[in-house]
Design a protein around this motif. Structure first.
Motif, PDB file in Angstrom:
ATOM      1  N   ALA A  70       0.816  -1.212   0.000  1.00  0.00           N
ATOM      2  CA  ALA A  70       0.000   0.000   0.000  1.00  0.00           C
ATOM      3  C   ALA A  70       0.851   1.264   0.000  1.00  0.00           C
ATOM      4  O   ALA A  70       0.420   2.306  -0.493  1.00  0.00           O
ATOM      5  CB  ALA A  70      -0.932   0.000   1.204  1.00  0.00           C
ATOM      6  N   LEU A  71       2.068   1.162   0.522  1.00  0.00           N
ATOM      7  CA  LEU A  71       2.893   2.361   0.701  1.00  0.00           C
ATOM      8  C   LEU A  71       4.174   2.317  -0.134  1.00  0.00           C
ATOM      9  O   LEU A  71       5.123   3.040   0.139  1.00  0.00           O
ATOM     10  CB  LEU A  71       3.250   2.508   2.186  1.00  0.00           C
ATOM     11  CG  LEU A  71       2.057   2.584   3.143  1.00  0.00           C
ATOM     12  CD1 LEU A  71       2.517   2.487   4.586  1.00  0.00           C
ATOM     13  CD2 LEU A  71       1.261   3.848   2.926  1.00  0.00           C
ATOM     14  N   LYS A  72       4.178   1.508  -1.183  1.00  0.00           N
ATOM     15  CA  LYS A  72       5.409   1.334  -1.949  1.00  0.00           C
ATOM     16  C   LYS A  72       5.846   2.606  -2.664  1.00  0.00           C
ATOM     17  O   LYS A  72       7.019   2.774  -2.988  1.00  0.00           O
ATOM     18  CB  LYS A  72       5.236   0.201  -2.967  1.00  0.00           C
ATOM     19  CG  LYS A  72       4.131   0.437  -3.997  1.00  0.00           C
ATOM     20  CD  LYS A  72       3.967  -0.779  -4.910  1.00  0.00           C
ATOM     21  CE  LYS A  72       2.857  -0.562  -5.931  1.00  0.00           C
ATOM     22  NZ  LYS A  72       2.661  -1.758  -6.789  1.00  0.00           N
ATOM     23  N   ASP A  73       4.889   3.527  -2.881  1.00  0.00           N
ATOM     24  CA  ASP A  73       5.230   4.756  -3.601  1.00  0.00           C
ATOM     25  C   ASP A  73       5.496   5.926  -2.658  1.00  0.00           C
ATOM     26  O   ASP A  73       5.687   7.046  -3.100  1.00  0.00           O
ATOM     27  CB  ASP A  73       4.089   5.133  -4.550  1.00  0.00           C
ATOM     28  CG  ASP A  73       2.771   5.378  -3.803  1.00  0.00           C
ATOM     29  OD1 ASP A  73       2.622   4.839  -2.692  1.00  0.00           O
ATOM     30  OD2 ASP A  73       1.917   6.102  -4.353  1.00  0.00           O
ATOM     31  N   ARG A  74       5.521   5.675  -1.361  1.00  0.00           N
ATOM     32  CA  ARG A  74       5.683   6.777  -0.415  1.00  0.00           C
ATOM     33  C   ARG A  74       7.158   6.953  -0.060  1.00  0.00           C
ATOM     34  O   ARG A  74       7.975   6.053  -0.249  1.00  0.00           O
ATOM     35  CB  ARG A  74       4.900   6.503   0.866  1.00  0.00           C
ATOM     36  CG  ARG A  74       5.501   5.422   1.748  1.00  0.00           C
ATOM     37  CD  ARG A  74       4.849   5.388   3.115  1.00  0.00           C
ATOM     38  NE  ARG A  74       5.373   4.304   3.933  1.00  0.00           N
ATOM     39  CZ  ARG A  74       6.438   4.410   4.718  1.00  0.00           C
ATOM     40  NH1 ARG A  74       7.105   5.553   4.772  1.00  0.00           N
ATOM     41  NH2 ARG A  74       6.851   3.384   5.440  1.00  0.00           N
ATOM     42  N   PRO A  75       7.525   8.111   0.495  1.00  0.00           N
ATOM     43  CA  PRO A  75       8.892   8.284   1.008  1.00  0.00           C
ATOM     44  C   PRO A  75       9.163   7.304   2.146  1.00  0.00           C
ATOM     45  O   PRO A  75       8.245   6.847   2.822  1.00  0.00           O
ATOM     46  CB  PRO A  75       8.890   9.735   1.520  1.00  0.00           C
ATOM     47  CG  PRO A  75       7.743  10.401   0.832  1.00  0.00           C
ATOM     48  CD  PRO A  75       6.720   9.331   0.612  1.00  0.00           C
ATOM     49  N   SER A  76      10.421   6.978   2.343  1.00  0.00           N
ATOM     50  CA  SER A  76      10.760   6.018   3.391  1.00  0.00           C
ATOM     51  C   SER A  76      10.452   6.588   4.769  1.00  0.00           C
ATOM     52  O   SER A  76      10.471   7.802   4.973  1.00  0.00           O
ATOM     53  CB  SER A  76      12.245   5.660   3.307  1.00  0.00           C
ATOM     54  OG  SER A  76      13.039   6.815   3.454  1.00  0.00           O
ATOM     55  N   ARG A  77      10.149   5.707   5.698  1.00  0.00           N
ATOM     56  CA  ARG A  77       9.815   6.149   7.055  1.00  0.00           C
ATOM     57  C   ARG A  77      11.071   6.670   7.748  1.00  0.00           C
ATOM     58  O   ARG A  77      12.204   6.407   7.327  1.00  0.00           O
ATOM     59  CB  ARG A  77       9.197   5.007   7.852  1.00  0.00           C
ATOM     60  CG  ARG A  77      10.136   3.861   8.166  1.00  0.00           C
ATOM     61  CD  ARG A  77       9.448   2.803   9.002  1.00  0.00           C
ATOM     62  NE  ARG A  77      10.318   1.684   9.319  1.00  0.00           N
ATOM     63  CZ  ARG A  77      11.145   1.647  10.354  1.00  0.00           C
ATOM     64  NH1 ARG A  77      11.237   2.688  11.157  1.00  0.00           N
ATOM     65  NH2 ARG A  77      11.899   0.592  10.576  1.00  0.00           N
TER      66      ARG A  77
END
Length: 390
Positions: A70-77
């Motif tokens: 779900a979060l593969k396109d988000r900036p890294s945590r």
């Protein structure tokens, strides 16, 4: 760090078929949430109905896979490290991990809080829920204290119960979430504990008062028994009144919480209310909405309960709080302040590790929340151990 954080909390390795396992410790009817949905509509992303069963327990590995997808396109945590205070004592081989976090109520994030620099997409529940649960799964706390929870019944309770947590929730009587169109019910405080590490002895929902007048702020308090040591501790989660100008109310609310905790200690130990200490440690987690110079902070520091703030251990001298636990931009301006705390009984508990704060560069110019982080408050995570009885 990654191998360490996933090893904490035995509940990660097995599932519970009965997600209502906490029902063996029913609360008085007066403490139940009147807004609790009777049909318990569950978040379809995590729970699916099964014939003959109310829902299918989630698998931890599957949840993590869903989060990554779900979060593969988000900036890294944020990459955060643990600091280990040098107190001359050897670290415990089996510490108790505690997480404190104001997760930001969904209705407030989208409706009332006005995060002018945060894209609306980053505030959507479809994205934020993965980030919130991913943060919890990353650190696998044995005790989890949350504020601004407005998705308890449909998401957090069933998902975390499936991972071995029992919990209790106390909504605010006049939650501002109810003023937002399309809200998911009132927000409140929730306290979760890993049933592989603790068993429940007592649980109380509190409505905090000021000058004997009930207010809109609440607390959840549990007495837990550690399965490893047999020792008990009290854990409280609360969220005090927000906004400047209400310092006096936060102070009286804090005093009321301390008084009620003293009464609980007296009930379970038989000691006088004004006894200076107890063999049963206290952990008090919360968003106090108060900087360290406020009166309510002083009341906790000087309390006869012998409390100290765990996050002072991050400072070089062990005496000062972090520069911030929240950093946001609203229409009224930028707010960078320390408002969140983990208080502990310094005579009976030892701080073994403290999770550091992300840097200003990591947080970024638009501050919090963001695509990288789902709340305007940062999670606080500490490892504690019982001190040996003298």
């Amino acid at each position: 760090m990654e191998t360490m954080v996933y090893s904490m909390g035995g509940g990660a390795t097995r599932l519970y078929s009965n997600l209502n396992s906490s029902s063996s410790h029913p609360l008085p009817p007066s403490s139940l949430d009147p807004h609790q949905p009777t049909d318990k509509k569950l978040d379809p992303d995590f729970c699916q109905e099964q014939k003959g069963s109310s829902l299918c327990p989630p698998d931890p590995d599957e949840l993590l896979r869903q989060f990554e997808e779900a979060l593969k396109d988000r900036p890294s945590r944020f990459h955060r490290k643990f600091t280990y205070p040098s107190n001359g004592d050897s670290a415990s081989s089996s510490p108790i991990r505690v997480m404190q976090w104001n997760i930001l109520a969904q209705a407030l994030g989208e409706g009332l809080d006005g995060f002018v620099q945060c894209p609306l997409e980053a505030l959507s529940w479809s994205r934020r829920k993965y980030l919130i649960l991913g943060e919890i799964l990353t650190y696998r706390p044995h005790i989890l204290c949350l504020q601004e929870v407005d998705h308890y019944y449909d998401t957090f309770q069933p998902v975390l119960a499936g991972l071995g947590y029992s919990s209790n929730f106390c909504p605010k009587p006049w939650s501002p979430c109810l003023d937002v169109e399309g809200n998911n019910g009132p927000d409140g405080c929730a306290l979760f504990f890993d049933q592989s590490r603790f068993e429940l002895v007592d649980s109380v929902n509190m409505r905090l008062s000021a000058i004997r007048i009930p207010t809109n702020q609440v607390a959840v308090v549990m007495m837990l028994r550690c399965r490893n040591t047999g020792r008990c501790l009290f854990v409280a989660v609360t969220h005090l009144k927000a906004r400047s100008g209400w310092e006096w109310l936060r102070s009286t609310q804090g005093s009321d919480l301390l008084r009620q905790l003293q009464n609980l200690l007296q009930k379970h130990t038989g000691r006088p209310v004004d006894a200076p200490s107890s063999d049963i440690p206290l952990l008090i987690c919360g968003d106090f909405n108060a900087i360290p110079t406020e009166e309510v902070y002083r009341r906790f520091i000087t309390s006869p309960l012998g409390l100290d703030s765990a996050y002072k251990k991050l400072s070089k001298n062990g005496l000062t709080e972090p520069d911030y636990t929240t950093w946001k931009i609203r229409p009224t301006g930028e707010c960078c302040a320390t408002l969140d705390y983990i208080w502990y009984s310094q005579d009976t508990l030892r701080v073994d590790a403290v999770l550091d704060m992300p840097t200003e560069e990591q947080i970024g110019p638009n501050r919090l929340p963001s695509f990288s982080y789902p709340s305007d408050h940062l999670s606080l995570v500490c490892d504690f151990s019982f001190k040996e009885k003298e």
